[in-house]
Every structure is written in structure tokens, then in C-alpha cells.
Design a protein around this motif. Sequence first.
Motif, PDB file in Angstrom:
ATOM      1  N   UNK A   1     -18.707  14.862   1.300  1.00  0.00           N
ATOM      2  CA  UNK A   1     -18.478  16.195   0.848  1.00  0.00           C
ATOM      3  C   UNK A   1     -18.168  17.087   2.177  1.00  0.00           C
ATOM      4  N   UNK A   2     -17.237  18.132   2.279  1.00  0.00           N
ATOM      5  CA  UNK A   2     -17.165  18.727   3.351  1.00  0.00           C
ATOM      6  C   UNK A   2     -16.201  18.113   4.332  1.00  0.00           C
ATOM      7  N   UNK A   3     -16.154  16.917   4.370  1.00  0.00           N
ATOM      8  CA  UNK A   3     -15.353  16.116   5.360  1.00  0.00           C
ATOM      9  C   UNK A   3     -14.024  15.507   4.622  1.00  0.00           C
TER      10      UNK A   3
ATOM     11  N   UNK B   1     -12.339  16.964   1.465  1.00  0.00           N
ATOM     12  CA  UNK B   1     -11.437  18.065   1.568  1.00  0.00           C
ATOM     13  C   UNK B   1      -9.986  17.610   1.462  1.00  0.00           C
TER      14      UNK B   1
ATOM     15  N   UNK C   1     -10.076  17.540  10.104  1.00  0.00           N
ATOM     16  CA  UNK C   1     -10.837  17.593  11.263  1.00  0.00           C
ATOM     17  C   UNK C   1     -12.103  16.711  11.036  1.00  0.00           C
ATOM     18  N   UNK C   2     -12.499  15.610  11.906  1.00  0.00           N
ATOM     19  CA  UNK C   2     -13.560  14.918  11.908  1.00  0.00           C
ATOM     20  C   UNK C   2     -13.560  13.990  10.506  1.00  0.00           C
TER      21      UNK C   2
ATOM     22  N   UNK D   1     -10.816  11.343  10.373  1.00  0.00           N
ATOM     23  CA  UNK D   1      -9.875  10.528  10.575  1.00  0.00           C
ATOM     24  C   UNK D   1      -9.443   9.404   9.445  1.00  0.00           C
TER      25      UNK D   1
END
Lengths: 203, 318, 197
Positions: free
Chosen positions: A128-130, A133, A171-172, A174
Motif C-alpha cells: 500500500x502506498x507504493x 498506486x 517513485x520507489x 520500480x
Amino acid sequence: MKKLPSTLTYMTVSLGVITIVAGALLAWVHEITAAPIAEAAQRKQVEAIRAVLPEFDNDPTSQKVTWTPMAGSEPFMIFPAYKGNTFAGAAVEGYSLNGFSGEVRIMYGFNAAGDITGYEVLSHAETPGLGAKMNEWFRTDMGRRSVIGKNPARTSMYVTKDPGGEIDAITAATISSRAFLSTLRECYDAFVYYKTEKTVSNE
Amino acid sequence: MAQLLTVSASPHIHTKRTVAGCMRHVTIALLPAAACALYFFGIGALIVIATSIAACAATEYIINRWMLRRPSTLADGSAILTGLLLAFNLPSNLPVWAVIIGSVVAIGIGKMAFGGLGCNIWNPALVGRVFLLISFPVQMTSWPLPLVNRSEYFDAVTGATTLGILKLGEADSASIDILASATGAIGGSLGEVSAIALLIGFIYLLCMKVITWHIPVSILGTVALFTLCIGGNLAVELLSGGLMLGACFMATDYVTSPMSKKGMLIFGVMIGLITVIIRRWGAYPEGVSFAILLMNGFVPLIDRYIKPRKFGERRSKS
Amino acid sequence: MNKLRIIYNGLVTENPTFVLLLGMCPTLGTTGSAITGLSMGLATSGVLVCSNAAISAIKNMVPDKVRIPAYIVVIATFVTLLQMFMQAYLPSLNESLGIFIPLIVVNCILLGRAEAYASRHSVIDSVFDGIGIGCGFTVALTLLGSIRELLGTGTVFGARIFPETYGSLVFVLAPGAFIALGFLIAIINHVRNRNKS
């Protein structure tokens, strides 16, 4: 009523009656809900197809075609769309096993020219959050994030970190982004396969 | 307090060592690494270190004063040391608010919630770091490049760490500059980059007899052995990431490491193993902080099973 | 016993989450947002009321030695019914609660109430006990869910309270559930102790 004593007969009869009643109840409710359950699953698929594709007036699920990315693996599903009798595009449901944590299942929509008209992440287990998204990131019109409206034949669908890549990775995240784009490339292959070999006229 | 002390039979040996003294030695030992951090990361390093120390000290003061209502424990220097260690574990462009959150979590949840210094199960600085790492992964994993960013704080140019590059398979380990890893001219957290500066601090601590060699040596030895067994690049694995910092300064924390020498060896070997396992097969490129926190949780168990025998007690037969 | 007292007992005195610390698995697993916490609480409460009533009704027909398997069959039946209905009529909710719906079967609150309460009280009392405990569980899960959602993403029930850029991911993930629950219990105990003295 007094509590029944724990004799073999009473225990057997008591458990027997309870399981029979429970079984009957379950069978009855299963009978009632089987149709709505199937319908709900079907509706979900149709809604995803509608979300990613431009207008069409056929029933893509009934004309489903499968395409196998590698021998022995689970096939991708191609849902062709027609408007009138002309080929309007296709929704392709594909998956990647190289997500950050397991399988990512995404449906992409392509119009007849192969431009991406939309996508919908159907299931994933990304952080979640990475990686999670991805359902918003690749449709946000900012920098080189968005894949909407681009054509995999002209745009290199790799993250910018990879040689020649033209899409910004999350972002963060990949690895998640690579999984997303590799699925996209394979779904495009599936689309091209359908377009060149399977297009039928609906007459 | 004096009348509560139980006095046992002589001989009594007095050592001049105090808690505050030990903390001061560890802080001095961290100075070379702090100097390296300032040299490589400049203004960003200064802001992060200052914020972290100030926020840790303030949190401890506030909790003592208004929540626990007991005398301030700031004088023992442990909050300052926690602040410094936390800063060493953060990237130099981390926003000030995130540093403050990390400090509050480190002192508030990591230490004071358990009852203060000596009662905490987990290393407070690592609790703060891991909380931040899980909470704000984007900010916590964009590492400013060394040297080029000395005057930048917000707009620092970032890049991946050595281990991050290896994890993504963007380079093979042979192409990594070993010399840069040793001196610290690589991307990473503030205090973890310069292996040499950390080693100087470690040797100082050994000479001052603040810590013993058991934990650091067993961690580094295990990582080296295990890396050789699975065919990794020895120098890169040993010199990069938070391994040196973790092995020499974080794992050796008195409160959260075993008491006996044998226990320390078990503790160190397990940290080494878990670190390599996370680096090699885990989701994160670096696993030292997780390994230390995991083993912190096992310390009471280790201490229980490796209890020193009482004088005259016989080993039981069973 | 006064019916309101039974409900108060479940909601406050013997709150399953904050006092008895039962059913921790769904408590930690489904409170990532207020809405999933609330729905999980309601789903569990529904099953609890039904199973309490059914077990109380059959309590004298079940010999002591086989009571546990009998209770489990009753509870599992209600959970399976609930799952089928949810799949049919609330598919998206069913998906977001995932594995935790079938896992209601092994929630110790249900078997605990069956064994400790329903098997020795009247049907009506058992229903009220189910409502009380169910409410206690639902309130706890909703509270925990709201706090985690607020700290994790800055929203409560999807309504934005903190700006978009805010979000402390740890509270969305499992470690945050433990931390938030720990602090909630600490605060509640603090208030209790203060009221007592």
C-alpha cells in the motif's frame, strides 16, 4: 427439558440431526444464491471492460478469445469490441507473476489502432502506498507517467530507468512498475495477434 | 535510595564507570562517522542530526515531566545518543517533520512506553528508523548522492544505494567501487556510509572497554561466511549498507543485547544470518535493522537459557 | 437479569476487544479502514446473534461430550450462509474482507460466548448477549479502523480530514494495528482506573 446424557446413541443422533439440518439449510441457500453469485462475477468483468474500452455494441464476453504468452502458462483473455460491424478495439486481461509480492492482474483496453484507451487493475498484493498506486499512477497526466492514449507500437513501454524506456516508474516502486509495463506489452502482443488473425465481421 | 541497596559480602570492587560515562564514550566513538557524514552530505546531514537529537531530548523531557511525573533522565545522555544513532540511520534529505516523528516514536514508543532506559526490549533508534521506513518509504529510500549535494537540502540529487542497485540487478557486484564504499563516498544513510570511520569508533570503544568484541565480530564473521557460501561479493556485502553501523553500535546496545558472552555470540550469529537472508531473498535491499530488532526480541530467551551458573552449582544431569 | 445490563456488559464491562482481548486476528487484519472495520464488526455480530440463539435453543439436545463439535457446526453453518449472501449481494465488500469472512468460524468470541453464555442461558438472554458483545466488537473495530485510516491515509470513512500528501503507511499495515491497539487499550485502562479511584 432435561439435558441429554452422553451416551453413544444420543451423541450420534444429536450430531447427526444438527449436521443434516445444517446441510439442508446450506443447500437451500446455495440454490438461492448460486445465480446471483455468478451474475455478480460476470457483472464485474463487464464493468471492467466497459471502463477501459470506448463505445461498443456487441457482447465482448461472449466472443472471448484466449492467448497464451508462454507455452504451459495460464492464458490471457481477449474481449473484442465491435461497433456496428467494424472492429472497435479489444480489452485484454493479462497478468504478471513478477509483482513486488506475487501476481498482478490487469485489464487493458486498446482501440482499433492499438492506442491504450484505459486500464483497470483487477487484483494485486502490492505494498500500500507504493506499488498499490499503480491504478492511479499510470493514468495521471504528469511528466511521462500516463500510458493512456499512447500506442505501444510507437512508445517504448519500459520504465525510464531501463534502456530506451519512456514511462516514469512509480517513485520507489520500480519492480511494481516493471510488472505493470511487462503485462502491458504482453497484452498488446495479444491484441496484435487478435487484430491480425481473428478479427471477424459480425454479419 | 541508599538504604534500599542490598549489600553482599566483600570484596567490593568499585568501577568509576557510570551510565552517563558509557554513553559519552559511545558518542565520542560516533564522532568520526559524524564528521564523514558532514563532509559527504553537508548541510542536510547537519539539519537531520541537530533535529533528531533535539527532538529525542525534548520527547524524553516532556514524557518524564508531564506523563510519568518523575525526575528528568536527560543527564544520562541516552536520549542524545539515541538521537544521534537515529540520525545516522536516515537519509540526509529527510524532511524535518519526518525526523521529528521518528524521534518521538524512538523515544516515546521505543523507550519510554516500556519504562525508560534499561526497560526497553528493542533498540529505540532502530524502532524509530523502521517506523519511518515502513511509514514513508518514498522519503526513506531516496538517498542523496554524496559530495554533490553539500549545500542542498530539499532539492538534493538522489540515487540508489549500493545494495539497492544490486537488488534491482542494475549492475553486477564486480563493477562497484570498493574504495568508495570503504571511505563513504556512496549513497546511503548519514552515518552508515563510511566503513573506515565506523571502524575507528569501534576500536576506540574496544580500547575503552565499553563493549566487547563478541557481538560485532560474530555478526561480521557470519555475514562473511554466509556470503562466501552463497557466492556473493564479500567486500561489497561487508562494507555497504548499515552493516558496520549496526554491528558495532546498534547491536551492542547494553539494554537490548544478551548479558553472557555465549549469548552474545548466538545473538551475533543470528543477526548475521538474518541480515544476509533479507538482503538476498527478502523484499528490502537492506536487512540489518530488521535483523537486530528481531533478535532484540529473543534476548530475554537467550539470557534465560544461557544463565551463568551460581558459584558451586552443579550442572544438572537431565 | 435486566436486558440493558446484558448489552452494557458486552459493550463495556466485557468488551471483547479492549477487555477480553478476544478475536485479535480480525481485529488486526480488517481494521485498515473504518468501513472495513465496521462491516467486519457487523458481519461478526450477525453471526454471533444467530449462533447464540441457535445454540441456546438446542443446548439441552446436545450431550455434553459432543457440544464443541456441535457448536462449531452451527457457527460454521451461519458463517457459510453469510458468505454466500455477501458473494451474491455485496460482492465488493466480500472481496475487501477476503479471507476474514470464512475465518469468523474460528473467532474465539463466537465459541467463547456459546460456551460461556448461550449454553446456560435462555434464548432471549443469549440474543441480547450476542447483541451486546457484537456491538462491543463493532464499536472497537470501527474505532480502531477510523484511527488507522486517519493516521494512515488522512481520511475517515473516505472523508478527507488531513491533506492528500499526508499518510503514515505503517498504520495501514499490520505493525500499525498493533501500535494503535496498544495505545487504545492503554488509554481505556487509564480512564477506567481514574474512574475507579
